[in-house]
Design an enzyme around this catalytic site. Structure first.
Site, mmCIF file in Angstrom:
data_model
loop_
_atom_site.group_PDB
_atom_site.id
_atom_site.type_symbol
_atom_site.label_atom_id
_atom_site.label_comp_id
_atom_site.label_asym_id
_atom_site.label_seq_id
_atom_site.Cartn_x
_atom_site.Cartn_y
_atom_site.Cartn_z
ATOM 1 C CG ASP A 12 -1.916 -1.150 1.204
ATOM 2 O OD1 ASP A 12 -2.216 -1.662 0.107
ATOM 3 O OD2 ASP A 12 -2.343 -1.570 2.285
ATOM 4 C CE LYS A 15 2.400 -2.440 -4.365
ATOM 5 N NZ LYS A 15 2.146 -2.039 -2.983
ATOM 6 N N GLY A 39 -4.488 -4.350 -3.778
ATOM 7 C CA GLY A 39 -5.481 -3.332 -4.114
ATOM 8 C C GLY A 39 -4.696 -2.083 -4.465
ATOM 9 C CG HIS A 40 -1.915 -2.084 -6.946
ATOM 10 N ND1 HIS A 40 -1.019 -2.658 -7.808
ATOM 11 C CD2 HIS A 40 -1.648 -2.631 -5.727
ATOM 12 C CE1 HIS A 40 -0.267 -3.521 -7.149
ATOM 13 N NE2 HIS A 40 -0.632 -3.530 -5.891
ATOM 14 C CD GLN A 223 0.900 -8.946 -2.469
ATOM 15 O OE1 GLN A 223 1.581 -9.612 -3.219
ATOM 16 N NE2 GLN A 223 -0.357 -8.664 -2.745
HETATM 17 P P1 GDP Z 1 -0.713 0.337 -3.571
HETATM 18 O O1 GDP Z 1 -1.322 -0.937 -3.111
HETATM 19 O O2 GDP Z 1 0.766 0.395 -3.329
HETATM 20 O O3 GDP Z 1 -1.039 0.679 -4.997
HETATM 21 O O4 GDP Z 1 -1.342 1.478 -2.656
HETATM 22 P P2 GDP Z 1 -2.902 1.627 -2.217
HETATM 23 O O5 GDP Z 1 -3.678 2.091 -3.371
HETATM 24 O O6 GDP Z 1 -3.369 0.414 -1.521
HETATM 25 O O7 GDP Z 1 -2.772 2.727 -1.100
HETATM 26 C C1 GDP Z 1 -2.169 3.953 -1.341
HETATM 27 C C2 GDP Z 1 -3.160 5.054 -0.974
HETATM 28 O O8 GDP Z 1 -2.471 6.284 -0.988
HETATM 29 C C3 GDP Z 1 -4.292 5.209 -1.980
HETATM 30 O O9 GDP Z 1 -5.427 5.637 -1.320
HETATM 31 C C4 GDP Z 1 -3.765 6.289 -2.925
HETATM 32 O O10 GDP Z 1 -4.801 6.990 -3.601
HETATM 33 C C5 GDP Z 1 -3.057 7.160 -1.958
HETATM 34 N N1 GDP Z 1 -1.929 7.938 -2.471
HETATM 35 C C6 GDP Z 1 -0.906 7.554 -3.279
HETATM 36 N N2 GDP Z 1 0.013 8.533 -3.362
HETATM 37 C C7 GDP Z 1 -0.440 9.555 -2.603
HETATM 38 C C8 GDP Z 1 0.067 10.839 -2.254
HETATM 39 O O11 GDP Z 1 1.155 11.234 -2.655
HETATM 40 N N3 GDP Z 1 -0.697 11.602 -1.410
HETATM 41 C C9 GDP Z 1 -1.915 11.199 -0.945
HETATM 42 N N4 GDP Z 1 -2.598 12.002 -0.162
HETATM 43 N N5 GDP Z 1 -2.412 9.986 -1.243
HETATM 44 C C10 GDP Z 1 -1.683 9.190 -2.047
HETATM 45 P P1 IMO Z 2 -0.848 -4.193 -2.238
HETATM 46 O O1 IMO Z 2 -0.385 -4.763 -3.550
HETATM 47 C C1 IMO Z 2 -0.880 -4.541 2.108
HETATM 48 C C2 IMO Z 2 -0.781 -8.583 3.782
HETATM 49 C C3 IMO Z 2 -2.015 -9.014 4.552
HETATM 50 C C4 IMO Z 2 -1.367 -9.943 5.559
HETATM 51 C C5 IMO Z 2 -0.260 -10.619 4.764
HETATM 52 C C6 IMO Z 2 -0.629 -11.985 4.208
HETATM 53 O O2 IMO Z 2 -2.139 -3.488 -2.303
HETATM 54 O O3 IMO Z 2 0.243 -3.402 -1.611
HETATM 55 P P2 IMO Z 2 -2.195 -12.737 2.180
HETATM 56 O O4 IMO Z 2 -3.653 -12.513 1.924
HETATM 57 O O5 IMO Z 2 -1.310 -12.192 1.117
HETATM 58 O O6 IMO Z 2 -1.853 -14.155 2.517
HETATM 59 O O7 IMO Z 2 -1.888 -11.909 3.536
HETATM 60 O O8 IMO Z 2 0.026 -9.747 3.679
HETATM 61 N N1 IMO Z 2 -1.049 -8.100 2.399
HETATM 62 C C7 IMO Z 2 -1.023 -6.809 2.034
HETATM 63 N N2 IMO Z 2 -0.869 -5.703 2.784
HETATM 64 N N3 IMO Z 2 -0.998 -4.446 0.769
HETATM 65 C C8 IMO Z 2 -1.133 -5.542 0.011
HETATM 66 O O9 IMO Z 2 -1.139 -5.499 -1.332
HETATM 67 C C9 IMO Z 2 -1.187 -6.802 0.644
HETATM 68 N N4 IMO Z 2 -1.334 -8.068 0.206
HETATM 69 C C10 IMO Z 2 -1.228 -8.860 1.287
HETATM 70 O O10 IMO Z 2 -2.653 -7.927 5.146
HETATM 71 O O11 IMO Z 2 -0.745 -9.184 6.573
HETATM 72 MG MG MG Z 3 -2.847 -1.623 -1.820
#
Ligand code: GDP
Ligand code: IMO
Ligand code: MG
Length: 424
Positions: A12, A15, A39-40, A223
Site C-alpha cells: 500500500d 504503487k 489493491g492498487h 504487496q
Molecule cells: P498500492 O497498493 O501500493 O497501490 O497502494 P494503495 O492504493 O493500496 O494505497 C495507497 C493510498 O495512498 C491510496 O489511497 C492512494 O490513492 C493514496 N496515495 C498515493 N500517493 C499519494 C500521495 O502522494 N498523497 C496522498 N494524499 N495519497 C496518495
Molecule cells: P498491495 O499490492 C498490504 C498482507 C495481509 C497480511 C499478509 C498476508 O495493495 O500493496 P495474504 O492474503 O497475502 O496471505 O496476507 O500480507 N497483504 C497486504 N498488505 N498491501 C497488500 O497489497 C497486501 N497483500 C497482502 O494484510 O498481513
Molecule cells: Mg494496496
C-alpha cells in the site's frame, strides 16, 4: 528502458499511482506475483479505480497489460474486476489484457482453507486477506495446482477440478471447515473460464519479444518487500517473493533485462495485518485516521501506522537493488510539528543495523530516532520542487541519505498530477 516498481515497505505504498504515472511512456505493463490480495488505487481524470489483478496500466489506452506466470488468479474475481472496470468506461480486450497460461488458479476452496487456517490460529493469526493466496501458492509448491492452461479445454477443466476439489475438501474438513460444493465451484469456474479463455496465452515470449523490439516494459510489483516470503517478517508475510527478483521469475524476464528498479515508499510507514512494526506509533495512527487516511483498498481495514524506518528501507533497498525511491503521501505529514525517522533498532542494549531473523527478537526491537522539524503547511497544491517548504525538502533529502538511496519523486496527493520531481 525496462522499469521495475516494487513496494519497499509492507504494501500500500502507492504503487498503483506510480505505475499509472509511468505508463504514459511505457508500452507493456506486467504483474509478476500476488493475486487479488493486492489493491492498487489510481485516481485519474477525476475518477477512482482500484485494481486487484489487472495491471494498473490498463487505464491508458493502447498499452498491453500482462498478468504473468507468477500471479495466482481467482477467475471469478478477475471477471468481476473486468466487468467493474468496463462499467467505469475502461476498454478491456484480448488485445490489451493477456493472462499467462502458467498462472495458478485460486478456487473458492482455497479461500475457505485460508479462512479456516486463520481461524485456527486464533490470536496468532497472520491477518491475511482471506483471498486464498497462501493455499494456492502452497498447491503450486506441492505440484498439485491448477493453472490457467487447464481452463482452456472445458472437458479437461471438469476432470482436474473434480480431482482437486475432492482432496481440497478433505483438507478443509480436517481444518474444521465446511466442504465447498463441487457443483457450485464447477459452474462458477466454467463460466469465468468461458469469458477469460481469449485472454490466455504464453506471455513469456510475448514480453521478451516486446523487449527485443525495444519496447518499454513496466513491471508492477504487488504487496511490499517486507511481506516477501524470504526477506519479510516471516511468518507474518504473504506467500510470494514480492521483491525485485520475484518480478523476473513471475514474468519470465531475465534480470539483465531490467534497467531501473524503483522502490515505492510512503513518507511514513503503514501495515495491514499482524506482525512486527518497530516504528508503530499510536499518535500518528490517530492523526492519519482522523484525517480519513489509511484505510485498506482491498479489505477496508484501518492500517497500522508509524514513522519512517530507515533500517527497514535500507535493508529493502539492498536486497531489491533500488536505484531510486518514489516517495508518496508526503502531504500526510503536513500537520506534524516534528517528524521522526528510525535510524537503528535497539535490542538488549545493542544497536542492530539489520532486522533480526527471529520474530520474537524483531518484535522486541526498540526504535532509535532522529527528529526533524515539520513544515506545518498544506503542500497538496505544490507542483514543483521549488514550491515545497524548506523543512519539507530537508526531510526528503535526509530520508534518502539515511536509507542510502535517493528519492527522485514525491507525491503530494493521490491524483496523477500530484507528483513532483525532486530537485537539487
Ligand atoms: P498500492 O497498493 O501500493 O497501490 O497502494 P494503495 O492504493 O493500496 O494505497 C495507497 C493510498 O495512498 C491510496 O489511497 C492512494 O490513492 C493514496 N496515495 C498515493 N500517493 C499519494 C500521495 O502522494 N498523497 C496522498 N494524499 N495519497 C496518495
Ligand atoms: P498491495 O499490492 C498490504 C498482507 C495481509 C497480511 C499478509 C498476508 O495493495 O500493496 P495474504 O492474503 O497475502 O496471505 O496476507 O500480507 N497483504 C497486504 N498488505 N498491501 C497488500 O497489497 C497486501 N497483500 C497482502 O494484510 O498481513
Ligand atoms: Mg494496496
Amino acid at each position: 528502458m525496462n522499469t521495475l516498481v516494487i513496494g519497499s515497505q509492507w504494501g500500500d505504498e502507492g504503487k498503483g499511482k506510480v505505475i499509472d504515472f509511468l505508463t504514459e511512456t511505457a508500452d507493456v505493463v506486467a504483474r509478476g506475483q500476488g493475486g487479488n490480495n493486492a489493491g492498487h488505487t489510481v485516481i485519474a481524470n477525476g475518477k477512482k479505480y482500484i485494481l486487484h489483478l489487472v495491471p494498473s496500466g490498463i487505464l491508458w489506452p493502447g498499452k498491453l497489460c500482462i498478468i504473468g506466470n507468477g500471479v495466482v488468479l481467482d477467475p471469478t474475481g478477475l471477471v468481476e474486476e473486468i466487468e467493474g472496470l468496463r462499467a467505469q468506461g475502461v476498454s478491456i480486450t484480448p488485445e490489451n489484457l493477456m493472462i499467462s497460461d502458467r498462472a495458478h488458479v485460486v478456487l473458492p476452496v482455497h479461500r475457505d482453507i485460508d479462512g479456516a487456517q486463520e481461524d485456527a490460529l486464533g490470536d496468532q493469526a497472520i491477518g491475511t486477506t482471506r483471498r486464498g493466496i497462501g493455499p494456492t501458492y502452497a498447491d503450486k509448491a506441492r505440484r498439485i495446482g491448477l493453472r490457467m492452461a487447464d481452463l482452456r479445454d472445458p472437458e479437461r477443466l471438469l476432470t482436474v477440478l473434480k480431482r482437486r476439489m475432492k482432496t481440497a475438501n478433505e483438507e478443509l474438513e480436517r481444518l474444521g471447515g465446511k466442504p465447498a460444493d463441487p457443483e457450485v465451484t464447477i459452474s462458477a469456474v466454467t463460466k469465468a473460464a468461458d469469458i477469460l479463455r481469449p485472454h490466455i496465452a504464453n506471455t513469456i515470449p510475448v514480453i521478451n519479444k516486446a523487449i527485443k523490439e525495444g519496447k518499454t516494459v513496466l513491471f508492477e510489483g504487488a504487496q511490499g518487500a517486507m511481506l516477501d516470503i524470504d526477506f519479510g517478517t516471516y511468518p507474518f508475510v504473504t506467500s510470494s517473493n514480492t521483491s525485485s527478483a520475484g518480478c523476473c521469475t513471475g514474468t519470465g524476464v531475465a534480470p539483465n533485462k531490467i534497467d531501473r528498479i524503483i522502490g515505492v515508499c510512503k513518507a511514513y510507514t503503514t501495515r495491514v495485518g499482524a506482525g512486527p512494526f518497530v516504528t508503530e506509533d499510536a499518535e500518528i495512527a490517530d492523526y492519519l485516521h482522523g484525517l480519513g487516511r489509511e484505510f485498506g483498498a482491498t479489505t477496508g481495514r484501518a492500517r497500522r501506522c508509524g514513522w519512517a524506518d530507515a533500517v527497514l528501507l535500507g535493508y529493502s533497498a539492498m536486497f531489491n537493488g533500488f536505484s531510486e525511491m518514489a516517495m508518496t503521501n508526503l502531504d500526510g505529514l503536513d500537520e506534524c510539528d516534528s517528524i521522526k525517522i528510525c535510524t537503528g533498532y535497539e535490542l538488549d542494549g545493542e544497536i542492530l543495523e539489520y532486522p533480526p531473523a527471529l520474530i520474537e527478537e524483531w518484535e522486541a526491537c526498540k526504535p532509535v530516532y532522529v527528529e526533524l522539524p515539520g513544515w506545518n503547511q498544506d503542500i497538496s497544491s505544490c507542483r514543483t520542487w521549488d514550491e515545497l517548504p524548506a523543512n519539507c525538502k530537508a526531510y526528503v533529502k535526509r530520508f534518502g541519505e539515511l536509507i542510502g538511496c535517493p528519492v527522485t519523486t514525491v507525491g503530494v496527493g493521490p491524483d496523477r498530477e500530484q507528483t513532483i520531481f525532486v530537485g537539487a
